[in-house]
Motif scaffolding. Structure first.
Motif, PDB file in Angstrom:
ATOM      1  N   ARG A 208       0.815  -1.223   0.000  1.00  0.00           N
ATOM      2  CA  ARG A 208       0.000   0.000   0.000  1.00  0.00           C
ATOM      3  C   ARG A 208       0.849   1.274   0.000  1.00  0.00           C
ATOM      4  NH1 ARG A 208      -5.345  -0.780   3.637  1.00  0.00           N
ATOM      5  NH2 ARG A 208      -6.115  -2.661   2.621  1.00  0.00           N
ATOM      6  N   LEU A 209       2.162   1.121   0.109  1.00  0.00           N
ATOM      7  CA  LEU A 209       3.043   2.296   0.055  1.00  0.00           C
ATOM      8  C   LEU A 209       3.057   2.863  -1.359  1.00  0.00           C
ATOM      9  CD1 LEU A 209       6.083   0.868   2.066  1.00  0.00           C
ATOM     10  CD2 LEU A 209       4.355   2.491   2.890  1.00  0.00           C
ATOM     11  N   GLU A 210       3.486   4.106  -1.475  1.00  0.00           N
ATOM     12  CA  GLU A 210       3.632   4.731  -2.794  1.00  0.00           C
ATOM     13  C   GLU A 210       4.767   4.020  -3.531  1.00  0.00           C
ATOM     14  OE1 GLU A 210       2.599   7.012  -5.838  1.00  0.00           O
ATOM     15  OE2 GLU A 210       1.586   7.146  -3.899  1.00  0.00           O
ATOM     16  N   PRO A 211       4.474   3.366  -4.664  1.00  0.00           N
ATOM     17  CA  PRO A 211       5.524   2.594  -5.340  1.00  0.00           C
ATOM     18  C   PRO A 211       6.513   3.480  -6.098  1.00  0.00           C
ATOM     19  CG  PRO A 211       3.459   2.393  -6.532  1.00  0.00           C
ATOM     20  CD  PRO A 211       3.167   3.204  -5.295  1.00  0.00           C
ATOM     21  N   ALA A 212       7.771   3.044  -6.083  1.00  0.00           N
ATOM     22  CA  ALA A 212       8.829   3.691  -6.851  1.00  0.00           C
ATOM     23  C   ALA A 212       8.867   3.071  -8.248  1.00  0.00           C
ATOM     24  CB  ALA A 212      10.170   3.494  -6.139  1.00  0.00           C
TER      25      ALA A 212
ATOM     26  N   THR B  35       2.247  -3.758  -8.581  1.00  0.00           N
ATOM     27  CA  THR B  35       3.054  -3.276  -7.464  1.00  0.00           C
ATOM     28  C   THR B  35       3.651  -4.471  -6.734  1.00  0.00           C
ATOM     29  OG1 THR B  35       1.611  -1.366  -7.192  1.00  0.00           O
ATOM     30  CG2 THR B  35       3.035  -1.914  -5.336  1.00  0.00           C
TER      31      THR B  35
ATOM     32  N   TRP C 267       7.555  -1.063  -5.307  1.00  0.00           N
ATOM     33  CA  TRP C 267       7.938  -0.580  -6.627  1.00  0.00           C
ATOM     34  C   TRP C 267       6.994  -1.157  -7.672  1.00  0.00           C
ATOM     35  CZ3 TRP C 267      10.195  -4.492  -4.007  1.00  0.00           C
ATOM     36  CH2 TRP C 267      10.356  -5.714  -4.660  1.00  0.00           C
ATOM     37  N   ASN C 268       6.933  -0.479  -8.811  1.00  0.00           N
ATOM     38  CA  ASN C 268       6.129  -0.960  -9.937  1.00  0.00           C
ATOM     39  C   ASN C 268       6.976  -1.873 -10.806  1.00  0.00           C
ATOM     40  OD1 ASN C 268       3.712   0.322  -9.350  1.00  0.00           O
ATOM     41  ND2 ASN C 268       4.378   2.211 -10.311  1.00  0.00           N
TER      42      ASN C 268
ATOM     43  N   TRP D 293       9.348  -1.515   1.409  1.00  0.00           N
ATOM     44  CA  TRP D 293       9.428  -0.678   0.226  1.00  0.00           C
ATOM     45  C   TRP D 293       8.621  -1.327  -0.885  1.00  0.00           C
ATOM     46  CZ3 TRP D 293      13.292  -3.422   2.467  1.00  0.00           C
ATOM     47  CH2 TRP D 293      13.910  -4.428   1.734  1.00  0.00           C
TER      48      TRP D 293
END
Length: 102
Positions: free
Chosen positions: A38-42, A88, A71-72, A69
């Protein structure tokens, strides 16, 4: 506390002590991975910045601490039709366990 299906509930703690989300899993790591997604993906795993995640196990005084962490990444070639082209991914690293003082 363990549910009938063997899963445990973990509340995601904020910096101010509030708990707004609950994740379930057989292990604390499984719940932490759900929270990390659910974190903002890098754009990539190398570009992702770790974020501290504190998960309190419901019914106990244990707080499991992880770095997480996200990421996409491009979906695999054999993906089902409903899956989007970009997904994600997430990873976590356990930092330790603390016990709440009440």
């Amino acid at each position: 506390m363990v549910r009938e299906d063997g899963k445990r509930n973990f509340a995601l703690r904020q910096d101010d002590g509030d708990e707004e989300s609950v994740f379930s899993g057989n292990t604390p790591r499984q719940a932490a991975l759900k929270a990390a997604r659910r974190l903002e993906p890098a754009p990539s795993e190398d570009a992702a910045d770790p974020v501290d995640l504190e998960l309190r196990e419901k019914g106990t005084d244990k707080v499991h601490i992880y770095e997480g962490w996200a990421w996409n990444e491009e979906a695999p070639d054999n993906k089902p039709d409903w899956m989007p082209e970009e997904i994600t991914e997430a990873n976590v690293s356990k930092q330790g366990i603390e016990h709440l003082e009440e």
